[in-house]
Design a protein around this motif. Sequence first.
Motif, PDB file in Angstrom:
ATOM      1  N   UNK A 172       1.320  76.854   2.029  1.00  0.00           N
ATOM      2  CA  UNK A 172       2.684  77.250   2.355  1.00  0.00           C
ATOM      3  C   UNK A 172       2.722  77.715   3.957  1.00  0.00           C
ATOM      4  N   UNK A 173       3.869  77.638   4.749  1.00  0.00           N
ATOM      5  CA  UNK A 173       3.951  77.940   6.092  1.00  0.00           C
ATOM      6  C   UNK A 173       4.838  78.953   6.347  1.00  0.00           C
ATOM      7  N   UNK A 174       4.637  79.634   6.945  1.00  0.00           N
ATOM      8  CA  UNK A 174       5.797  80.668   7.836  1.00  0.00           C
ATOM      9  C   UNK A 174       5.479  80.729   8.995  1.00  0.00           C
ATOM     10  N   UNK A 175       6.626  80.649  10.231  1.00  0.00           N
ATOM     11  CA  UNK A 175       6.385  80.465  11.506  1.00  0.00           C
ATOM     12  C   UNK A 175       7.320  81.565  12.227  1.00  0.00           C
ATOM     13  N   UNK A 176       6.916  82.243  12.765  1.00  0.00           N
ATOM     14  CA  UNK A 176       7.728  83.291  13.765  1.00  0.00           C
ATOM     15  C   UNK A 176       7.403  82.775  15.278  1.00  0.00           C
ATOM     16  N   UNK A 216       6.419  84.978  24.828  1.00  0.00           N
ATOM     17  CA  UNK A 216       6.519  83.467  24.198  1.00  0.00           C
ATOM     18  C   UNK A 216       5.241  83.612  23.028  1.00  0.00           C
ATOM     19  N   UNK A 217       5.253  84.669  22.396  1.00  0.00           N
ATOM     20  CA  UNK A 217       4.251  84.464  21.232  1.00  0.00           C
ATOM     21  C   UNK A 217       4.835  83.983  20.126  1.00  0.00           C
ATOM     22  N   UNK A 218       3.976  83.266  19.263  1.00  0.00           N
ATOM     23  CA  UNK A 218       4.410  82.732  18.205  1.00  0.00           C
ATOM     24  C   UNK A 218       3.248  82.667  16.850  1.00  0.00           C
ATOM     25  N   UNK A 219       3.297  82.764  15.643  1.00  0.00           N
ATOM     26  CA  UNK A 219       2.370  82.647  14.952  1.00  0.00           C
ATOM     27  C   UNK A 219       3.011  81.845  13.606  1.00  0.00           C
ATOM     28  N   UNK A 277      -2.075  82.266  16.088  1.00  0.00           N
ATOM     29  CA  UNK A 277      -1.248  83.025  16.865  1.00  0.00           C
ATOM     30  C   UNK A 277      -1.527  82.427  18.257  1.00  0.00           C
ATOM     31  N   UNK A 278      -0.247  82.146  18.899  1.00  0.00           N
ATOM     32  CA  UNK A 278      -0.280  81.343  20.342  1.00  0.00           C
ATOM     33  C   UNK A 278       0.636  82.296  21.184  1.00  0.00           C
TER      34      UNK A 278
END
Length: 134
Positions: free
Chosen positions: A3-7, A26-29, A59-60
């Motif tokens: 199951x994925x959640x993306x912020x 520009x952070x995302x996780x 995390x990117x």
Amino acid sequence: MSEDFVGVGMNGVVQVTGTAVANLKNASFSITNDTVEEFVCNGQITPALLAATGQHCEIKAEQLFTDNTMINAAQTPGTAVTIIIGPNGTTSGKPKYTFTGCIITKLDLKWDQKSAVSNSFSAKGILSAVGSFT
């Protein structure tokens, strides 16, 4: 199965031993929960969830190059950092995501024509707290 959640589109900070060393942009996780499922073949495929086996987060982010702390963390296997991510304008009540035990898995340095140094990185860690800024 996962199951994925993306912020996406968030900013944050990286801490090494409790000290902020870099501001992020520009952070995302993404959060992936691994599961164990059992399939029964009785004329139809019916999955049954048996257990959740673990969670891992990727995390990117990008940052303006400040010093060698992130490079040292990436270069030294097993060096863990803490990453705190939240939206722009981290005022009271805005969401705050804290990732601990993060290992830098990839780090890229970039020099542009104006001699500004920046880097981007990827890390894997554990989402240890979901809260809000106070």
